[in-house]
Design an enzyme around this catalytic site. Structure first.
Site, short mmCIF file in Angstrom:
data_model
loop_
_atom_site.label_atom_id
_atom_site.label_comp_id
_atom_site.label_asym_id
_atom_site.label_seq_id
_atom_site.Cartn_x
_atom_site.Cartn_y
_atom_site.Cartn_z
N CYS A 82 0.80 -1.24 0.00
CA CYS A 82 0.00 0.00 0.00
C CYS A 82 0.83 1.29 0.00
O CYS A 82 0.54 2.22 -0.75
CB CYS A 82 -0.97 -0.01 1.17
SG CYS A 82 -0.32 -0.74 2.67
N HIS A 141 -2.80 6.15 4.79
CA HIS A 141 -1.35 6.25 5.02
C HIS A 141 -0.84 7.62 4.54
O HIS A 141 -1.28 8.11 3.49
CB HIS A 141 -0.60 5.19 4.21
CG HIS A 141 -0.78 3.78 4.70
ND1 HIS A 141 -1.42 3.44 5.87
CD2 HIS A 141 -0.38 2.60 4.14
CE1 HIS A 141 -1.39 2.12 6.02
NE2 HIS A 141 -0.78 1.59 4.99
N1 LIG Z 1 -5.15 -3.40 4.64
C1 LIG Z 1 -4.39 -2.82 3.72
O1 LIG Z 1 -4.17 -1.58 3.70
C2 LIG Z 1 -3.77 -3.65 2.67
C3 LIG Z 1 -3.11 -3.02 1.63
C4 LIG Z 1 -2.50 -3.80 0.67
C5 LIG Z 1 -2.58 -5.15 0.77
N2 LIG Z 1 -3.23 -5.75 1.80
C6 LIG Z 1 -3.28 -7.19 1.85
O2 LIG Z 1 -4.61 -7.64 1.70
C7 LIG Z 1 -4.82 -8.81 2.49
C8 LIG Z 1 -6.03 -8.65 3.41
O3 LIG Z 1 -5.96 -7.46 4.16
P1 LIG Z 1 -7.22 -6.97 5.01
O4 LIG Z 1 -6.82 -5.69 5.61
O5 LIG Z 1 -8.47 -7.04 4.20
O6 LIG Z 1 -7.28 -8.11 6.16
P2 LIG Z 1 -8.51 -8.58 7.06
O7 LIG Z 1 -9.52 -7.52 7.22
O8 LIG Z 1 -7.88 -9.15 8.28
O9 LIG Z 1 -9.20 -9.77 6.20
C9 LIG Z 1 -8.53 -10.97 5.92
C10 LIG Z 1 -9.38 -11.82 4.97
O10 LIG Z 1 -8.65 -13.00 4.64
C11 LIG Z 1 -9.46 -14.14 4.94
N3 LIG Z 1 -8.63 -15.27 5.33
C12 LIG Z 1 -7.78 -15.34 6.38
N4 LIG Z 1 -7.21 -16.59 6.43
C13 LIG Z 1 -7.74 -17.29 5.41
C14 LIG Z 1 -7.56 -18.61 4.93
N5 LIG Z 1 -6.73 -19.47 5.52
N6 LIG Z 1 -8.27 -19.00 3.83
C15 LIG Z 1 -9.11 -18.15 3.22
N7 LIG Z 1 -9.33 -16.89 3.62
C16 LIG Z 1 -8.63 -16.45 4.70
C17 LIG Z 1 -10.34 -13.68 6.07
O11 LIG Z 1 -11.45 -14.55 6.19
P3 LIG Z 1 -12.23 -14.76 7.61
O12 LIG Z 1 -13.12 -13.56 7.76
O13 LIG Z 1 -12.95 -16.03 7.39
O14 LIG Z 1 -11.17 -14.84 8.67
C18 LIG Z 1 -10.71 -12.28 5.58
O15 LIG Z 1 -11.69 -12.37 4.56
C19 LIG Z 1 -3.49 -9.06 3.19
O16 LIG Z 1 -2.75 -9.94 2.37
C20 LIG Z 1 -2.82 -7.73 3.19
O17 LIG Z 1 -1.42 -7.84 3.24
C21 LIG Z 1 -3.84 -5.02 2.75
#
Ligand SMILES: NC(=O)c1ccc[n+]([C@@H]2O[C@H](COP(=O)([O-])OP(=O)(O)OC[C@H]3O[C@@H](n4cnc5c(N)ncnc54)[C@H](OP(=O)(O)O)[C@@H]3O)[C@@H](O)[C@H]2O)c1
Length: 345
Positions: A127, A242
């Site tokens: 990000c 950010h």
């Molecule tokens: N947040 C940011 O600013 C940002 C920016 C760039 C990239 N990312 C990337 O995007 C991803 C998610 O970020 P987020 O902020 O959305 O996180 P989050 O709110 O914690 O959501 C995580 C998601 O992944 C699912 N998940 C977790 N373990 C899993 C598994 N074993 N199999 C299938 N699904 C699974 C969760 O499902 P459940 O609800 O069932 O647990 C939920 O839908 C990460 O890889 C992060 O590095 C995030």
């Protein structure tokens, strides 16, 4: 063209996944069906649109043309290649595939031509890197980039939904003079604090993985391994959005006036730059918007060849979900979506 793609959204119950679902609909992306996936914990959950969250199994992942992933690195490591093998074009938000040589790492305004070389998996950048390279690209085209010195002020939503809850719970506890529970998401209390550790330290490395991402991904996206990058990534008690202080040293002279001119006409950028009147980008104002906001543009008084910028974006939108959907749009427009059998249209 068909009536639209069959699209999987993996991590659909998370912050980024929820936004990707919204954006696919809001932006009218051609979809005949959108299927949400998440962990076993959420399988069976009915989302607002009536769709039912699916678990990841060899059976459920068949028959997709596009898969948007935001479920963390280990899920992407295991399931992105399986979706690709089943014929889908995968756009992945995690860091798992970003530095792999044959995986394009793409920001829609910066290097969309890199999409052409995809072999089934495309990586969405980190990000902070994402929002930084949007204004750096027009500067690079105009004057080249020699060196970057970057300090980030990263919101807790970048860590995931649980980190947002932790900041709010700790803040509530401090304000009500309650005992704070042991931190789960960060090494220390994040409420009313600033942590000079965004990400984690690999053994023997004096930079965090977040700092390494900023360094390595910037060079890959801008296509210039000789750019020198110095990065300090700091986690601050901001819920979303950010902010980055970026010092950019160019290879050829570039005045602040000329930089302002090129940035104001560059795609995906909104210039907010009248500091005397209190006008500059801020996290609370960037939240909910898809563009990257730039302000405090000025000459570095310590270096005639350098400019200082303040760059702010919604990390869940341009830093993740918006760019992923923009990449799907670019793949569609360029006929680069695989059609289930490895062929592209
Ligand atoms: N947040 C940011 O600013 C940002 C920016 C760039 C990239 N990312 C990337 O995007 C991803 C998610 O970020 P987020 O902020 O959305 O996180 P989050 O709110 O914690 O959501 C995580 C998601 O992944 C699912 N998940 C977790 N373990 C899993 C598994 N074993 N199999 C299938 N699904 C699974 C969760 O499902 P459940 O609800 O069932 O647990 C939920 O839908 C990460 O890889 C992060 O590095 C995030």
């Amino acid at each position: 063209m068909n009536a639209g793609y069959r699209i999987a959204v993996v991590g659909a119950t998370g912050q980024v996944g929820t936004l990707m679902l919204e954006l696919l609909r809001e932006r009218g992306f051609p979809a005949r069906e959108i299927v949400p996936f998440a962990s076993e914990r959420s399988a069976g959950t009915i989302l607002e649109d009536g769709s039912v969250v699916q678990p990841l199994t060899e059976e459920t992942i068949q028959g997709f043309e596009i898969a948007l992933f935001s479920a963390g690195g280990s899920t992407s490591g295991e399931w992105a290649p399986r979706f690709a093998a089943a014929g889908a074009t995968v756009i992945d938000n995690s860091s798992r595939w970003r530095m792999q040589e044959d995986v394009p790492l793409v920001v829609s305004e910066v290097n969309p031509d890199a999409l052409t070389a995809h072999r089934g998996i495309i990586a969405n950048p980190n990000c902070s890197t994402m929002q930084m390279v949007v204004p750096l690209k027009p500067i690079q085209d105009e004057a080249g980039i020699e060196r970057l010195v970057v300090s980030t002020y990263q919101a807790v939503s970048g860590t995931g939904r649980r980190a947002v809850e932790e900041l709010l719970e700790q803040s509530h506890a401090v304000l009500h003079e309650h005992q704070i529970d042991a931190p789960q998401q960060y090494a220390h209390q994040i409420a009313f604090n600033a942590l000079p550790q965004a990400g984690s330290f690999a053994p023997g490395d004096d930079h965090t993985d977040e700092e390494r991402k900023l360094i390595n991904e910037t060079r890959k996206i801008l296509g210039d391994q000789s750019i020198r990058v110095s990065a300090t990534c700091v986690r601050v008690p901001v819920v979303n959005g950010h902010s980055l202080a970026v010092n950019v040293q160019t290879r050829r002279p570039l005045s602040p006036e000329r930089a302002r001119e090129i940035l104001s006409s560059a795609p995906g950028i909104s210039l907010l730059d009248d500091p005397g009147a209190g006008i500059y980008p801020m996290a609370i104002q960037a939240t909910g918007h898809d563009e990257v906001f730039v302000g405090r543009l000025r000459r570095d008084p310590g270096n005639d060849m350098a400019l200082d910028l303040w760059v702010v974006a919604d990390n869940l939108r341009k830093g993740a979900a918006t760019n992923a959907v923009q990449l799907a749009e670019a793949l569609h427009a360029r006929g680069l979506v695989r059609m289930g059998d490895g062929a592209t249209v």
